[in-house]
Design a protein around this motif. Structure first.
Motif, mmCIF file in Angstrom:
data_model
loop_
_atom_site.group_PDB
_atom_site.id
_atom_site.type_symbol
_atom_site.label_atom_id
_atom_site.label_comp_id
_atom_site.label_asym_id
_atom_site.label_seq_id
_atom_site.Cartn_x
_atom_site.Cartn_y
_atom_site.Cartn_z
ATOM 1 N N TYR A 173 0.861 -1.175 0.000
ATOM 2 C CA TYR A 173 0.000 0.000 0.000
ATOM 3 C C TYR A 173 0.896 1.222 0.000
ATOM 4 C CZ TYR A 173 -3.417 -3.399 1.559
ATOM 5 O OH TYR A 173 -4.226 -4.486 1.661
ATOM 6 N N ASN B 259 0.565 4.699 2.451
ATOM 7 C CA ASN B 259 0.270 3.835 3.590
ATOM 8 C C ASN B 259 -1.131 3.251 3.438
ATOM 9 O OD1 ASN B 259 -1.654 5.729 4.608
ATOM 10 N ND2 ASN B 259 0.034 6.923 5.436
ATOM 11 N N TYR B 260 -1.452 2.373 4.363
ATOM 12 C CA TYR B 260 -2.720 1.650 4.314
ATOM 13 C C TYR B 260 -3.911 2.605 4.334
ATOM 14 C CZ TYR B 260 -6.090 -1.978 5.647
ATOM 15 O OH TYR B 260 -7.156 -2.834 5.696
ATOM 16 N N PHE B 261 -3.790 3.724 5.024
ATOM 17 C CA PHE B 261 -4.929 4.621 5.225
ATOM 18 C C PHE B 261 -5.003 5.731 4.186
ATOM 19 C CE2 PHE B 261 -3.718 3.160 9.524
ATOM 20 C CZ PHE B 261 -4.844 2.401 9.774
ATOM 21 N N SER B 262 -4.154 5.679 3.173
ATOM 22 C CA SER B 262 -4.077 6.792 2.240
ATOM 23 C C SER B 262 -5.348 6.930 1.391
ATOM 24 C CB SER B 262 -2.870 6.596 1.328
ATOM 25 O OG SER B 262 -3.025 7.358 0.172
ATOM 26 N N VAL B 263 -5.986 8.092 1.502
ATOM 27 C CA VAL B 263 -7.225 8.329 0.751
ATOM 28 C C VAL B 263 -6.947 8.337 -0.755
ATOM 29 C CG1 VAL B 263 -8.987 10.051 0.253
ATOM 30 C CG2 VAL B 263 -8.389 9.547 2.608
ATOM 31 N N ASP C 246 -4.666 6.805 -2.425
ATOM 32 C CA ASP C 246 -4.393 5.464 -2.930
ATOM 33 C C ASP C 246 -5.692 4.673 -3.084
ATOM 34 O OD1 ASP C 246 -2.350 3.513 -3.640
ATOM 35 O OD2 ASP C 246 -3.130 2.402 -1.927
ATOM 36 N N ILE C 247 -6.605 4.842 -2.139
ATOM 37 C CA ILE C 247 -7.886 4.138 -2.231
ATOM 38 C C ILE C 247 -8.675 4.646 -3.437
ATOM 39 C CG2 ILE C 247 -10.097 3.748 -1.088
ATOM 40 C CD1 ILE C 247 -8.659 3.777 1.548
ATOM 41 N N LEU C 248 -8.649 5.950 -3.633
ATOM 42 C CA LEU C 248 -9.363 6.520 -4.785
ATOM 43 C C LEU C 248 -8.776 6.001 -6.091
ATOM 44 C CD1 LEU C 248 -9.741 10.231 -3.668
ATOM 45 C CD2 LEU C 248 -11.555 8.555 -3.862
ATOM 46 N N SER D 2 -7.152 3.241 -6.671
ATOM 47 C CA SER D 2 -7.344 1.816 -6.953
ATOM 48 C C SER D 2 -8.797 1.458 -7.202
ATOM 49 C CB SER D 2 -6.763 0.971 -5.818
ATOM 50 O OG SER D 2 -7.269 1.387 -4.583
ATOM 51 N N GLN D 3 -9.675 2.464 -7.226
ATOM 52 C CA GLN D 3 -11.080 2.178 -7.529
ATOM 53 C C GLN D 3 -11.333 2.150 -9.036
ATOM 54 O OE1 GLN D 3 -13.293 1.386 -5.283
ATOM 55 N NE2 GLN D 3 -15.210 1.451 -6.402
ATOM 56 N N PRO E 29 -13.025 -3.248 -10.523
ATOM 57 C CA PRO E 29 -12.134 -2.234 -9.959
ATOM 58 C C PRO E 29 -10.739 -2.824 -9.786
ATOM 59 C CG PRO E 29 -13.985 -2.692 -8.486
ATOM 60 C CD PRO E 29 -14.117 -3.612 -9.628
ATOM 61 N N TRP F 80 -8.617 -2.789 -7.400
ATOM 62 C CA TRP F 80 -8.306 -3.500 -6.153
ATOM 63 C C TRP F 80 -8.769 -4.949 -6.206
ATOM 64 C CZ3 TRP F 80 -12.723 -5.315 -3.945
ATOM 65 C CH2 TRP F 80 -13.916 -4.626 -4.179
ATOM 66 N N ARG G 125 -4.232 14.432 -10.318
ATOM 67 C CA ARG G 125 -4.295 14.795 -8.897
ATOM 68 C C ARG G 125 -2.899 14.983 -8.298
ATOM 69 N NH1 ARG G 125 -9.492 13.679 -6.313
ATOM 70 N NH2 ARG G 125 -8.313 13.830 -4.402
#
Lengths: 207, 193
Positions: A8, A11-15, A17-19, A21-22, A57, A59, A160
């Motif tokens: 990740y 880090n695991y909590f990175s907003v 990164d989550i966006l 990987s969608q 997606p 992920w 971004r």
């Protein structure tokens, strides 16, 4: 390949990164997946049959392709990362609207590396760095020189990641100006309150 | 698609302006938890039948990926909210503005109270028991006294020496920096050159 799967970044909590990987990746199922036919609503089957093509997606695509036994799906690169767009990007990266192509062009690109075929992987990686390198100079140039009204027009075509760089550039220019004015030591309102005050003011003006 | 509810929480965080807190979305959190639960139950059921039917493996993999994703989104939502809350403790002090308070959920309020008291206890213990307020002088001070203009009718303000100053709108004062820093940060006073 499996070692890519649990990384990740940053880090695991990175907003961000989550966006990133969608975003969707075109995938083809290689085996029957029982009882999950509702993911592909148009087929109407109870199971997902081999050979059916669904956009998953990123992920979900990544662990399913890198499964150790036999891969459950085979993923293809999204159109934006294929040969045609690569040619456009290597011709002149600066004119491309990455907001439209991405808007997480670089970060999604990193996520896609593990599912790229092995001979193609270094080429895609090199392309990502090359594109950023080509675009960075004009971005920093704009960040240092454009006025406040031009900003929204300048960042309309940026990824971004690039917007973050742009804002960072602007902030450092402002800091330097404050220092030259000898106002750098002045205390100011908490940025959080300043933002909410500005919002209230706008509301009052509207009503 | 699986995981969409949890992802909407992350989008919400992303859309809210930097540093502000959107209202705690209890509904979406509950729905994401329910989704995790049902994915888990289905996987448990499938694993029990694995010996008879080998083809279930793919489905288990897929559900597990979705489950992990949901978990990541939920944890990231909670963690990033706490991060913002913590920044507020240092910017605004131990009393939160009411519009922020209403956006928090019960455990978050509790966490903030505990964090606040931990910070306060630490600051009291510094400097051989004399205490040191770490939230003042975030920028190195240049003068002991500074000129400030009042932006709103605040009322009376008592300095450490017992002197009382009336802070009314648009009045200017020459005050010890140490005492008025918090008011500047709260937007009551403005530091003028």
């Amino acid at each position: 390949m499996a070692n890519f799967y649990t990384s990740y970044y940053p880090n695991y909590f990175s907003v961000e990164d989550i966006l990133a990987s969608q975003d969707r990746v075109p995938c083809k199922f290689e085996v029957t997946v029982k009882g999950l036919g509702y993911l592909d609503a148009s087929s109407g089957n109870e199971d997902i049959l081999p050979g059916s093509k669904i956009e998953l997606p990123c992920w979900m695509a990544r662990p399913l392709c890198s499964s150790k036994r036999l891969p459950i799906v085979s993923a293809q690169l999204p159109v934006n990362y294929r040969e045609r767009y690569r040619e456009i990007l290597s011709a002149d990266a600066c004119v491309v609207d990455l907001q439209k192509l991405g808007p997480h062009f670089y970060e999604l690109g990193l996520h896609l590396l593990p599912i790229t075929s092995a001979p193609d992987r270094p080429r895609l990686a090199a392309l990502l760095t090359q594109v950023l390198r080509d675009r960075l100079r004009p971005i920093m140039d704009d960040a240092q020189h454009c006025s406040a009204d031009e900003t929204s027009q300048k960042i309309a075509k940026l990824d971004r990641l690039e917007i973050r760089l742009f804002r960072g550039g602007q902030e450092s220019v402002r800091d330097r100006e404050r220092w030259l004015d000898r106002t750098a030591h002045l205390l100011s309102m908490a940025p959080l309150l300043a933002a909410s005050n500005a919002r209230h003011k706008r509301k009052r003006q509207d009503s | 698609m699986l995981g969409d509810k949890a992802f909407s929480l992350i989008q919400e965080l992303d859309r809210s302006q930097h540093g502000t807190l959107p209202p705690f979305n209890e509904d979406a959190v509950r729905q994401a938890l329910e989704e995790i639960d049902s994915l888990f139950q289905q996987n448990v059921a499938d694993i029990n039948h694995l010996a008879e039917d080998d083809a279930l493996v793919a489905g288990i993999h897929l559900r597990h990926a979705a489950l992990e994703r949901n978990k990541r989104c939920l944890l990231a939502y909670l963690y990033n909210r706490l991060e913002r809350l913590r920044t507020m403790r240092w910017q605004l002090g131990s009393v939160l503005p009411s519009d922020v308070r209403t956006n928090l959920c019960e455990p978050e309020l509790e966490w903030f109270a505990q964090y606040s008291s931990t910070v306060a206890r630490y600051m009291r213990s510094l400097g051989d028991g004399q205490g040191l307020d770490l939230t003042v002088d975030l920028k190195p001070p240049k003068n002991l006294y500074i000129e400030v203009r009042c932006l709103q009718d605040y009322g009376e303000f008592e300095l450490e020496e017992g002197e009382v100053v009336l802070l009314s709108k648009d009045s200017t004062h020459f005050l010890p920096m140490e005492h008025c820093q918090h008011l500047i940060r709260q937007g009551v006073l403005q530091h003028v050159k």
